[in-house]
Enzyme design. Sequence first.
Site, PDB file in Angstrom:
ATOM      1  N   GLU A 180      -4.089   2.083  -7.258  1.00 45.67           N
ATOM      2  CA  GLU A 180      -4.474   3.234  -6.440  1.00 45.67           C
ATOM      3  C   GLU A 180      -3.558   4.410  -6.761  1.00 45.67           C
ATOM      4  OE1 GLU A 180      -6.602   1.954  -2.597  1.00 45.67           O
ATOM      5  OE2 GLU A 180      -4.481   1.807  -2.208  1.00 45.67           O
ATOM      6  N   HIS A 221       0.857  -1.202   0.000  1.00 44.21           N
ATOM      7  CA  HIS A 221       0.000   0.000   0.000  1.00 44.21           C
ATOM      8  C   HIS A 221       0.891   1.250   0.000  1.00 44.21           C
ATOM      9  CE1 HIS A 221      -2.856   3.030   1.263  1.00 44.21           C
ATOM     10  NE2 HIS A 221      -3.806   2.205   0.868  1.00 44.21           N
TER      11      HIS A 221
HETATM   12  P1  PGA Z   1      -9.565   6.020   0.393  1.00 46.00           P
HETATM   13  O1  PGA Z   1      -8.377   4.979   0.627  1.00 46.00           O
HETATM   14  O2  PGA Z   1     -10.762   5.229  -0.095  1.00 46.00           O
HETATM   15  O3  PGA Z   1      -9.788   6.617   1.741  1.00 46.00           O
HETATM   16  O4  PGA Z   1      -9.100   6.996  -0.633  1.00 46.00           O
HETATM   17  C1  PGA Z   1      -8.135   3.939  -0.267  1.00 46.00           C
HETATM   18  C2  PGA Z   1      -6.878   3.240   0.138  1.00 46.00           C
HETATM   19  O5  PGA Z   1      -5.907   3.922   0.541  1.00 46.00           O
HETATM   20  O6  PGA Z   1      -6.792   2.012   0.064  1.00 46.00           O
END
Ligand code: PGA
Length: 257
Positions: free
Chosen positions: A169, A99
């Site tokens: 992401e 992540h």
């Molecule tokens: P968010 O986070 O939905 O709060 O943007 C997603 C993540 O970091 O996995």
Amino acid sequence: MKKDKKLIVANWKMNPVTFVEAKEVFLKTRKVVSTLKNVDVVVCPPFVYLPLVQRLTGGKKHIHIGAQNSSSEDKGSYTGEVSPVMLRDGGVEYVILGHSERRALGETNEVVCRKAISALRAGLKIILCIGEEFRDNQGAYLGFLENQIKSSLVGISRASLGNIIIAYEPVFAIGKKESDAMNPRELLETVLYIRKILFSLYGKEGMEEVPVLYGGSVGEKNCRDILSEGGAQGLLVGHASLDTEAFRLIIKIAESL
Ligand code: PGA
């Protein structure tokens, strides 16, 4: 995961701060999943809540438990680390790796790769997070993504494909308002690009077997377009997964598509 099923992953991050709240959020989520046909839900709480939520799953088929990190080592003198073998033994099925919030703490692609190999060996399914910090007009971010994927999967064979999920992401879209999420058109282009890289690594099988999820400010208002036009086969939901009403709506919308 069945190919036509959507995967919705709740990343609680370091929330909520009490067991009472964790139980409440989980039970509300559990209630929503009981009737699902087209969606699998994975809840990834902080480590300390794993035994609690594991007990509370109540044998529900559509709710699965994931961790937010695991060690690259199985056991030994690694103070503060948690082994993927221990996670698996405790009933955990998934683990989020790489992540951006962990990469910001110094986790490199090489470390993520070692963790991925250990987690797969332990029998966990890995949710491998990738994503560029920003976009430039020359397309350097494409090379960045390619490198992240390739170097995180070094030494991982085709036989593991069924246990790999990619979560795309874009870092700049994380933790913002729904309107700041990536627009479905740009997302679709990126998902296709990721699939192309998977094809180059593993052939058609890689491209078809590895689901690509989207994460970054997903909420009940943007999830429909992200799933139906953005090409994502699921979502990694951060803050909205702790808002049980928003998360209920996201799951219901995914189920209806
Ligand atoms: P968010 O986070 O939905 O709060 O943007 C997603 C993540 O970091 O996995």
